[in-house]
Design an enzyme around this catalytic site. Structure first.
Site, mmCIF file in Angstrom:
data_model
loop_
_atom_site.group_PDB
_atom_site.id
_atom_site.type_symbol
_atom_site.label_atom_id
_atom_site.label_comp_id
_atom_site.label_asym_id
_atom_site.label_seq_id
_atom_site.Cartn_x
_atom_site.Cartn_y
_atom_site.Cartn_z
ATOM 1 N N ARG A 125 0.860 -1.174 0.000
ATOM 2 C CA ARG A 125 0.000 0.000 0.000
ATOM 3 C C ARG A 125 0.903 1.231 0.000
ATOM 4 O O ARG A 125 1.958 1.231 0.646
ATOM 5 C CB ARG A 125 -0.883 0.054 1.258
ATOM 6 C CG ARG A 125 -1.999 -0.956 1.299
ATOM 7 C CD ARG A 125 -3.142 -0.575 0.346
ATOM 8 N NE ARG A 125 -4.252 -1.513 0.430
ATOM 9 C CZ ARG A 125 -4.399 -2.580 -0.362
ATOM 10 N NH1 ARG A 125 -3.508 -2.854 -1.297
ATOM 11 N NH2 ARG A 125 -5.456 -3.360 -0.230
ATOM 12 N N GLU B 142 -4.549 7.125 -4.877
ATOM 13 C CA GLU B 142 -4.831 6.385 -6.113
ATOM 14 C C GLU B 142 -6.249 6.717 -6.565
ATOM 15 O O GLU B 142 -7.141 6.777 -5.716
ATOM 16 C CB GLU B 142 -4.717 4.878 -5.875
ATOM 17 C CG GLU B 142 -3.321 4.445 -5.466
ATOM 18 C CD GLU B 142 -3.215 2.933 -5.222
ATOM 19 O OE1 GLU B 142 -4.163 2.202 -5.564
ATOM 20 O OE2 GLU B 142 -2.180 2.508 -4.698
ATOM 21 N N HIS C 252 -1.749 -0.083 -9.737
ATOM 22 C CA HIS C 252 -2.251 -1.021 -8.718
ATOM 23 C C HIS C 252 -2.764 -2.288 -9.419
ATOM 24 O O HIS C 252 -3.940 -2.652 -9.292
ATOM 25 C CB HIS C 252 -3.339 -0.376 -7.867
ATOM 26 C CG HIS C 252 -3.591 -1.100 -6.572
ATOM 27 N ND1 HIS C 252 -3.959 -0.461 -5.412
ATOM 28 C CD2 HIS C 252 -3.527 -2.414 -6.256
ATOM 29 C CE1 HIS C 252 -4.122 -1.358 -4.450
ATOM 30 N NE2 HIS C 252 -3.868 -2.557 -4.946
HETATM 31 C C1 8YV Z 1 -6.899 -5.127 -4.970
HETATM 32 C C2 8YV Z 1 -5.139 -5.395 -3.477
HETATM 33 O O1 8YV Z 1 -7.714 -5.806 -4.109
HETATM 34 O O2 8YV Z 1 -5.749 -7.514 -2.678
HETATM 35 C C3 8YV Z 1 -5.434 -6.373 -2.409
HETATM 36 O O3 8YV Z 1 -5.338 -5.962 -1.252
HETATM 37 O O4 8YV Z 1 -4.614 -4.369 -3.268
HETATM 38 C C4 8YV Z 1 -5.530 -5.699 -4.853
HETATM 39 O O5 8YV Z 1 -5.466 -7.031 -5.187
HETATM 40 C C5 8YV Z 1 -7.410 -5.229 -6.327
HETATM 41 O O6 8YV Z 1 -6.983 -4.090 -6.950
HETATM 42 C C6 8YV Z 1 -8.902 -5.343 -6.371
HETATM 43 O O7 8YV Z 1 -9.479 -4.258 -5.731
#
Ligand code: 8YV
Length: 314
Positions: A233, A262, A280
């Site tokens: 993150r 983002e 992302h």
């Molecule tokens: C997002 C992610 O979930 O799994 C996570 O925590 O950051 C990614 O896999 C994906 O962009 C779907 O929202």
């Protein structure tokens, strides 16, 4: 059927998930609703479930207007933006999608590392724009195999990154609050780890406890040839300090899949030639997104059926 439970879809989902969910739920498309407040006022009392995404989450204010809410099912492994104490206080279950995306995220970490160190996007541009023919060879890049790797956050994804690094014959170290049962060197903090590595990969979970875990001191402790990769993150890195270090070449390069804001990221990133950027997208393969969607739906369906949840976090 009019008695299907209401589902608030907070983050956009692929059609295959929406179509499958529509078999079991009355879907309320919050993510593209022209008037969200009106949607909540009209349907809030019938909504028993939320589907959200890791980077969107669900806050207490939303839970408050959904009196029948039973479950928040996150499409992703990270649930740092779901207010877990608020969910617990309201008896709302929370689920995520671990494991199914681990290997893809580790692939992206290595993809970003190779792209940043070997300057693959720059090489691609060099070929396409005629520089190769006009100017000859590109400036030399940096080797990856055999370099010392530091991993911040040795969870499922960090371990998958370590497995790849072993194949690249990279000595591995990690930072974590406590030593783990792994054959890798341990350091208590990213700042303590940083001087010992050539590559720092950040794969820690997001949230309040890891905010700015890779802080200005850790970034300052990296060596000038270091490459930093972040697939966790944006909040885990002190972003302003990272931008300064990249701009002043106090570190060599960065490969970044995640950012503080983002998708409207700090425009400074796009001006830095020593960064490789991704939107992302670490889990964004068809295969993995289908698996994420399946597990998210299985959690929702289990809750509605009164069965044990496949992957609860609260
Ligand atoms: C997002 C992610 O979930 O799994 C996570 O925590 O950051 C990614 O896999 C994906 O962009 C779907 O929202």
């Amino acid at each position: 059927m009019t008695d299907k439970p209401g589902l608030l879809v907070v983050g956009p989902l692929p059609d295959w998930d929406l179509d499958a969910l529509a078999q079991r739920f009355t879907i309320h498309r919050y993510f593209d609703a022209p008037d969200r407040a009106a949607m909540l006022a009209a349907h809030g009392p019938t909504i028993r479930a939320i589907s959200t995404r890791g980077e969107i989450g669900a806050d207490a204010a939303l839970m408050d207007v959904l009196p029948k809410l039973e479950i928040i099912s996150v499409y992703g492994v990270g649930y740092d933006l779901v207010d877990i104490p608020a969910a617990r206080a309201r008896g709302v279950r929370v689920t995520n999608t671990p494991d199914v995306l681990t290997e893809d995220v580790a692939d992206m970490a290595f993809g970003l590392l190779l792209a940043a160190a070997r300057r693959i996007p720059a090489g691609d541009a060099w070929v396409r724009d005629g520089s190769w023919a006009a100017k000859g060879a590109m400036p030399l890049a940096t080797r990856v195999w055999g370099k010392r790797l530091g991993i911040v956050g040795l969870g499922r994804i960090g371990l998958a990154i370590a497995r790849r690094a072993e194949a690249f014959r990279m000595p591995i170290a990690y930072s974590a609050r406590a030593r783990k049962d792994v054959p890798y060197d341990w350091h208590p903090t990213p700042a303590a780890l940083a001087p010992h590595v050539d590559v720092l990969v950040v794969s820690a979970a997001g949230g309040a406890t890891t905010r700015n875990l890779v802080d200005r001191a850790a970034i300052a402790a990296l060596r000038p040839h270091a490459v930093l990769v972040n697939v966790s993150r944006g909040s885990v890195i002190e972003e302003a300090a990272l931008i300064e270090a990249l701009r002043e070449r106090r570190i060599a390069a960065a490969g970044l899949d995640v950012f503080l804001d983002e998708p409207t990221i700090d425009p400074a990133f796009a001006t830095l030639p020593n960064t490789v950027l991704q939107p992302h997208a670490a889990s964004a393969t068809l295969e993995t997104r289908q698996a994420i969607g399946r597990l998210m739906r299985e959690n929702l369906e289990a809750q509605m059926d009164g069965r044990p949840l496949p992957s609860p976090v609260a």
